[in-house]
Design an enzyme around this catalytic site. Structure first.
Site, PDB file in Angstrom:
ATOM      1  N   ARG A 142       0.811  -0.985  -0.009  1.00 46.84           N
ATOM      2  CA  ARG A 142       0.536  -0.258   0.231  1.00 46.84           C
ATOM      3  C   ARG A 142       0.823   1.389   0.058  1.00 46.84           C
ATOM      4  O   ARG A 142       0.694   2.338  -0.797  1.00 46.84           O
ATOM      5  CB  ARG A 142      -1.291   0.271   1.145  1.00 46.84           C
ATOM      6  CG  ARG A 142      -1.789   1.376   0.933  1.00 46.84           C
ATOM      7  CD  ARG A 142      -2.823   1.012   2.181  1.00 46.84           C
ATOM      8  NE  ARG A 142      -4.031   1.656   2.391  1.00 46.84           N
ATOM      9  CZ  ARG A 142      -3.955   2.877   3.439  1.00 46.84           C
ATOM     10  NH1 ARG A 142      -2.787   3.739   3.747  1.00 46.84           N
ATOM     11  NH2 ARG A 142      -4.804   3.748   3.445  1.00 46.84           N
TER      12      ARG A 142
ATOM     13  N   ASP B 213     -12.968  -1.669  -4.054  1.00 45.81           N
ATOM     14  CA  ASP B 213     -13.317  -1.192  -2.688  1.00 45.81           C
ATOM     15  C   ASP B 213     -14.689  -1.577  -3.612  1.00 45.81           C
ATOM     16  O   ASP B 213     -14.776  -1.117  -4.603  1.00 45.81           O
ATOM     17  CB  ASP B 213     -13.124  -0.172  -2.049  1.00 45.81           C
ATOM     18  CG  ASP B 213     -13.505   0.233  -0.709  1.00 45.81           C
ATOM     19  OD1 ASP B 213     -13.625  -0.249   0.588  1.00 45.81           O
ATOM     20  OD2 ASP B 213     -14.550   0.976  -0.897  1.00 45.81           O
TER      21      ASP B 213
HETATM   22  O1  1CP Z   1      -5.625   1.902   4.844  1.00 41.82           O
HETATM   23  C1  1CP Z   1      -6.650   0.826   4.102  1.00 41.82           C
HETATM   24  O2  1CP Z   1      -5.622   0.241   3.700  1.00 41.82           O
HETATM   25  C2  1CP Z   1      -8.152   1.257   3.501  1.00 41.82           C
HETATM   26  C3  1CP Z   1      -8.939  -0.326   4.918  1.00 41.82           C
HETATM   27  C4  1CP Z   1     -10.129  -0.539   3.079  1.00 41.82           C
HETATM   28  C5  1CP Z   1      -9.533  -1.438   2.510  1.00 41.82           C
HETATM   29  C6  1CP Z   1      -8.154  -3.074   2.846  1.00 41.82           C
HETATM   30  C7  1CP Z   1     -10.597  -0.018   2.144  1.00 41.82           C
HETATM   31  C8  1CP Z   1     -11.314   1.000   2.919  1.00 41.82           C
HETATM   32  N1  1CP Z   1     -11.467  -0.738   2.135  1.00 41.82           N
HETATM   33  C9  1CP Z   1     -11.047  -2.247   1.411  1.00 41.82           C
HETATM   34  C10 1CP Z   1     -10.407  -3.445   0.655  1.00 41.82           C
HETATM   35  C11 1CP Z   1     -12.101  -4.281   0.682  1.00 41.82           C
HETATM   36  N2  1CP Z   1     -13.047  -3.500   0.823  1.00 41.82           N
HETATM   37  C12 1CP Z   1     -12.400  -5.118   0.079  1.00 41.82           C
HETATM   38  C13 1CP Z   1     -11.347  -6.438  -0.030  1.00 41.82           C
HETATM   39  C14 1CP Z   1     -11.843  -7.615  -0.243  1.00 41.82           C
HETATM   40  C15 1CP Z   1     -11.144  -8.291   0.914  1.00 41.82           C
HETATM   41  O3  1CP Z   1     -12.285  -8.289   1.860  1.00 41.82           O
HETATM   42  O4  1CP Z   1     -10.190  -8.662   1.109  1.00 41.82           O
HETATM   43  C16 1CP Z   1     -13.893  -5.374   0.302  1.00 41.82           C
HETATM   44  C17 1CP Z   1     -14.158  -6.673  -0.386  1.00 41.82           C
HETATM   45  C18 1CP Z   1     -14.728  -4.516   0.711  1.00 41.82           C
HETATM   46  C19 1CP Z   1     -15.826  -3.863   0.641  1.00 41.82           C
HETATM   47  C20 1CP Z   1     -16.369  -2.344   1.879  1.00 41.82           C
HETATM   48  N3  1CP Z   1     -15.705  -1.620   1.361  1.00 41.82           N
HETATM   49  C21 1CP Z   1     -17.366  -3.254   2.928  1.00 41.82           C
HETATM   50  C22 1CP Z   1     -18.128  -4.116   2.494  1.00 41.82           C
HETATM   51  C23 1CP Z   1     -17.753  -5.081   4.044  1.00 41.82           C
HETATM   52  C24 1CP Z   1     -18.362  -4.260   5.232  1.00 41.82           C
HETATM   53  O5  1CP Z   1     -16.452  -4.154   5.577  1.00 41.82           O
HETATM   54  O6  1CP Z   1     -19.201  -3.691   5.603  1.00 41.82           O
HETATM   55  C25 1CP Z   1     -17.480  -1.993   2.897  1.00 41.82           C
HETATM   56  C26 1CP Z   1     -19.271  -0.598   3.502  1.00 41.82           C
HETATM   57  C27 1CP Z   1     -16.719  -0.757   2.250  1.00 41.82           C
HETATM   58  C28 1CP Z   1     -16.469   0.799   2.479  1.00 41.82           C
HETATM   59  C29 1CP Z   1     -15.003   0.840   3.373  1.00 41.82           C
HETATM   60  N4  1CP Z   1     -13.764   0.859   2.170  1.00 41.82           N
HETATM   61  C30 1CP Z   1     -12.716   0.866   3.077  1.00 41.82           C
HETATM   62  C31 1CP Z   1     -13.875   1.835   4.520  1.00 41.82           C
HETATM   63  C32 1CP Z   1     -12.956   1.900   5.673  1.00 41.82           C
HETATM   64  C33 1CP Z   1     -15.059   2.201   4.459  1.00 41.82           C
HETATM   65  C34 1CP Z   1     -16.123   1.394   5.421  1.00 41.82           C
HETATM   66  C35 1CP Z   1     -16.131   2.671   5.776  1.00 41.82           C
HETATM   67  C36 1CP Z   1     -17.643   3.246   6.748  1.00 41.82           C
HETATM   68  O7  1CP Z   1     -18.381   2.799   6.398  1.00 41.82           O
HETATM   69  O8  1CP Z   1     -17.352   3.890   7.325  1.00 41.82           O
END
Ligand code: 1CP
Length: 344
Positions: A37, A74
């Protein structure tokens, strides 16, 4: 080559040892993820650089030997492809431009133009389908329309999805148009992932739990059902995992109502309850509390055995009930898999 364990479970087979993977298995609890990253510079560059996105997808497979890899991307890339501004604030999370009225919704780009933005994601899928070990299944994914809409309306994650509820109740026609646009974009996006080599797709409805009564049917069940019907028409046999997180009783008939092949469970439901009410003839996925990946120890071992036994009489994919957190200890992930795969 024998059929992959994940695909067998999705077809309804009861396996001696369930296949396992972990939500957010590529993530900040892994030092190698943090290094890649940093190389990418920021989170969105990581998502849109196919070689690096494929690399982080493969890292947990190499380290732990999971049965499935989930594409690194994402759910918020779809709003971006529809024309929303998207950026990530370090330490806080995603931010998007907000959608407050019909004019903003009508100004979104047409669903069939999303590929212009999302093409690099399909390239990631193509790399992964070449590079994954032959016994590991590749999962593509997207957010469900309701969950994606909650971010598009509010411009950020919200504790109660208040802004989306307000638009849904205040201007149901406009909100319905938004749900339809996201639904159509999601069909295009997931179809393209399947064409690029995804063998399974998962639909994440992280905020389904805040929809009650008719709203659950209208905004959680119906759009998921429409996406699955369209995908199965274009790609017969493609299995779909649906995750209506915190749906409670809504889990009971979710697979029947949407034609999902598997229902993913969060850890607020007891495995015994889910085995009785959800697993009947349908594959379930879940549902270890992610906190065990932080605390480990005998409690982790006991809970892995408990979940495995509770779901032993039907098709089951082992997973957490939600994503692994950055403070998790990788050794606990290894212990989880070792316990799951021990002889009964
Ligand atoms: O700092 C970092 O590296 C960012 C953290 C991060 C990661 C690793 C985010 C930001 N997204 C992801 C990848 C991701 N997101 C995947 C990749 C595959 C895996 O699972 O390894 C997947 C499937 C998601 C899905 C996702 N993104 C969801 C649904 C699942 C869940 O967690 O409920 C949601 C709601 C998101 C939005 C999102 N993206 C990132 C964040 C921190 C958030 C949540 C934000 C919030 O609700 O405040």
């Amino acid at each position: 080559m024998a059929e992959k364990l994940l695909m067998r479970a999705l077809k309804g087979e009861t396996l001696d040892v369930p296949p396992a993977w972990m939500m957010r298995q590529a993530g900040r609890y892994l030092p190698e993820y943090k290094a890649t990253r940093a190389q990418a510079g920021d989170f969105l560059s990581l998502c849109y650089t196919p070689e690096l996105a494929a690399e982080v997808t493969l890292q947990p497979i190499r380290r732990f030997g999971f049965d499935a890899a989930i594409l690194f991307a994402d759910i918020l890339l779809v709003p971006q492809a529809l024309g929303a501004d998207l950026w990530f604030v370090t330490g806080e999370g995603p931010r998007l431009s907000t959608l407050t009225d019909r004019a903003g919704i009508d100004a979104l780009k047409p669903a069939d133009t999303v590929h212009e933005t999302l093409n690099p994601i399909y390239e990631t899928v193509r790399i992964l389908s070449r590079e994954l070990p032959e016994d590991v299944a590749l999962i593509g994914f997207a957010g469900a329309p309701w969950t994606v809409a909650t971010y598009m309306v509010a411009g950020r994650g919200t504790p109660d999805q208040g802004p989306a509820h307000a638009l849904k109740d205040g201007d149901p026609d406009a909100f319905g148009a938004l749900i339809d646009r996201i639904t159509e974009a999601t069909i295009e996006y997931l179809s393209a992932q399947i064409e690029a080599g995804a063998e399974v797709v998962k639909i994440f409805d992280s905020w389904a739990g805040s929809l009650k009564g008719d709203d659950f049917t209208r905004y959680a069940v119906a759009p998921t059902k429409r996406i699955i019907a369209a995908l199965k028409a274009r790609h017969p046999g493609i299995p779909v995992i649906a995750f209506p997180r915190q749906a409670g009783d809504g889990y009971k008939n979710f697979a029947r109502e949407t034609s999902a092949d598997c229902v993913a469970l969060d850890n607020s439901v007891a495995p015994e309850w889910a085995a009785e009410h959800v697993q009947r003839g349908v594959c379930v996925q879940g549902n270890l509390a992610p906190g065990h990946m932080v605390t480990g120890g005998q409690a982790l071992i006991d809970e892995v055995r408990h979940i495995r036994e509770a779901f032993a009489n039907g098709p089951h994919i082992f997973n957490l009930g939600h994503g692994i957190t950055p403070d998790a200890d990788p050794d606990n992930v290894a212990l989880m898999l070792e316990t799951l795969r021990e002889r009964r």
